[in-house]
Design a protein around this motif. Structure first.
Motif, PDB file in Angstrom:
ATOM      1  N   LEU A 209       0.833  -1.205   0.000  1.00  0.00           N
ATOM      2  CA  LEU A 209       0.000   0.000   0.000  1.00  0.00           C
ATOM      3  C   LEU A 209       0.870   1.257   0.000  1.00  0.00           C
ATOM      4  O   LEU A 209       0.586   2.236  -0.690  1.00  0.00           O
ATOM      5  CB  LEU A 209      -0.948  -0.019   1.209  1.00  0.00           C
ATOM      6  N   GLU A 210       1.966   1.206   0.758  1.00  0.00           N
ATOM      7  CA  GLU A 210       2.894   2.352   0.769  1.00  0.00           C
ATOM      8  C   GLU A 210       3.436   2.612  -0.633  1.00  0.00           C
ATOM      9  O   GLU A 210       3.569   3.759  -1.055  1.00  0.00           O
ATOM     10  CB  GLU A 210       4.072   2.050   1.691  1.00  0.00           C
ATOM     11  N   ILE A 211       3.718   1.518  -1.333  1.00  0.00           N
ATOM     12  CA  ILE A 211       4.246   1.663  -2.698  1.00  0.00           C
ATOM     13  C   ILE A 211       3.161   2.269  -3.603  1.00  0.00           C
ATOM     14  O   ILE A 211       3.425   3.179  -4.388  1.00  0.00           O
ATOM     15  CB  ILE A 211       4.749   0.301  -3.237  1.00  0.00           C
ATOM     16  N   ALA A 212       1.915   1.765  -3.467  1.00  0.00           N
ATOM     17  CA  ALA A 212       0.814   2.306  -4.285  1.00  0.00           C
ATOM     18  C   ALA A 212       0.646   3.799  -4.010  1.00  0.00           C
ATOM     19  O   ALA A 212       0.449   4.601  -4.926  1.00  0.00           O
ATOM     20  CB  ALA A 212      -0.477   1.557  -3.978  1.00  0.00           C
ATOM     21  N   ARG A 213       0.721   4.171  -2.738  1.00  0.00           N
ATOM     22  CA  ARG A 213       0.560   5.592  -2.390  1.00  0.00           C
ATOM     23  C   ARG A 213       1.678   6.437  -3.000  1.00  0.00           C
ATOM     24  O   ARG A 213       1.449   7.524  -3.515  1.00  0.00           O
ATOM     25  CB  ARG A 213       0.526   5.769  -0.871  1.00  0.00           C
TER      26      ARG A 213
END
Ligand SMILES: Nc1ncnc2c1ncn2[C@@H]1O[C@H](COP(=O)(O)OP(=O)(O)OP(=O)(O)O)[C@@H](O)[C@H]1O
Length: 357
Positions: free
Chosen positions: A174-178
């Motif tokens: 999710l951090e990467i997607a953000r």
């Protein structure tokens, strides 16, 4: 997800430079965490940054992303020198993830990605408050893009879950997607597989290749060497703040200085080796002087005792003096050194800016 597992080193050799860090130095009081580091990342490249704990990797990332203002040196993105301000760096096209996951845990997965989009939405405050047609259109476009990114990292089915309820590996995704939501040209990943099991690590590997295949260059810090050497076109090794070696996986793996740095064996010309040698020489000198003093005092005491014709007492005094001398020699040097260390530690603390990992 389409992935390419070839390194593409030849392809990228002539590609345009995305990131150009030159002479980056970061000092915290008396401590030089990063010293005169040059590093470039070109279009289409995945570059690794490795080094033992405390080598300065995260500090270097913080200098690239404007979280720290480097003491010396400069950072350029696509030919333009970056101002050391995190939001301007993101706006320019560099996004990052953190070693310690930083999500809005009480927001949904989708909302977390939407937060990452804000640098790319042009709708102003009034438009947002009045929720006019411009805002609604922009909001719909943002949601669509955020959902597409969640699909890309494999989290679309969890869009409405609270971030805090995701398993650890998915929080990292999710951090990467953000980070991707800001449409970067360069993504900096700080230990993306920390705490992951083998299968999660393999998935992350695939994800990083897929990100590169989307035309986003990647600079990644990681302790998992298998991950790094499989993934990266080039690897730079930091040791005690200095760049020791840079090259392909083969070059880095075959370099004895890298092996020594990880195993802790000093080698000729190692960063800090001169300072260590100086300290060792000074300690040896102080010990020798103390021993000589102790011997001299013992001899003097023996002479006095002989003169007084009381051998038993004199021997005892001499032993006692000699013990005192030894105790001074043992305790004296660290006691003298302590205030300097304490000062250094204080200085270091005074510049600490909280958790920047
Ligand atoms: N804000 C700060 N204030 C003072 N010293 C700092 C600060 N940030 C980092 N340091 C020091 O700089 C040095 C490099 O730390 P850094 O976290 O960059 O290393 P690292 O290579 O990322 O380590 P790790 O692999 O353990 O994450 C360490 O000695 C650290 O204590």
């Amino acid at each position: 997800m389409t992935t390419t597992t070839e390194t593409g080193a030849a392809k990228t050799a002539t590609a345009a430079t995305v990131l150009d860090a030159s002479g980056v130095t970061m000092r915290f009081g008396g401590l030089t965490a990063v010293r005169n580091v040059d590093l470039t990342v070109r279009e289409g490249e995945i570059v690794g940054l490795i080094g033992p704990n405390g080598a300065g990797k995260t500090t270097f990332f913080n200098c690239l992303t404007g979280l720290y203002v480097p003491t010396e040196g400069q950072v350029s993105y696509k030919g333009t020198v970056l101002p050391p301000k995190p939001h301007l760096v993101t706006q320019a096209g560099i996004a990052r993830t953190f070693q310690n996951i930083r999500l809005f845990s009480n927001m949904t997965v989708l909302e977390n990605v939407l937060v990452g989009r804000h640098t790319r939405t042009k709708e102003g405050l009034w438009s947002a408050l009045l929720r006019g047609p411009g805002f609604k259109k922009a909001e719909a476009a943002s949601r669509e893009r955020a959902m597409e990114l969640l699909e890309f990292v494999g989290l679309a089915s969890k869009a409405e879950h609270l971030a805090r309820n995701l398993p650890y590996g998915e929080q990292r995704k999710l951090e990467i997607a953000r980070a991707l939501a800001s449409d970067p040209g360069l993504l900096l990943l700080d230990e993306p597989t920390a705490g992951m099991n083998q299968s999660e690590t393999r998935t992350t590997e695939e994800l990083v290749f897929a990100i590169r295949d989307r035309g986003i260059a990647v600079l990644v810090i990681e302790h998992d060497m298998k991950f790094i050497f499989k993934l990266c076109d080039r690897v730079a090794v930091l040791v005690q703040g200095e760049k020791l070696v840079e090259g392909t996986a083969e070059v880095v793996q075959g370099d004895e200085r890298v092996v020594a740095a990880y195993l802790g064996t000093p080698y000729e010309g190692a960063p800090g080796a001169a300072e260590v040698a100086e300290v060792e020489a000074a300690e040896a000198h102080a010990e020798a002087e103390a021993a000589a003093e102790a011997t001299a005092e013992a001899a003097e005491a023996t002479d006095d005792a002989e003169a007084e014709d009381a051998p038993a007492d004199a021997d005892a005094d001499a032993d006692a003096d000699s013990d005192d001398a030894e105790a001074e020699a043992d305790g004296g040097a660290p006691a003298d050194a302590a205030p300097a260390d304490a000062d250094a530690a204080d200085e270091q603390h005074s510049t600490t800016e909280g958790d920047s990992k």
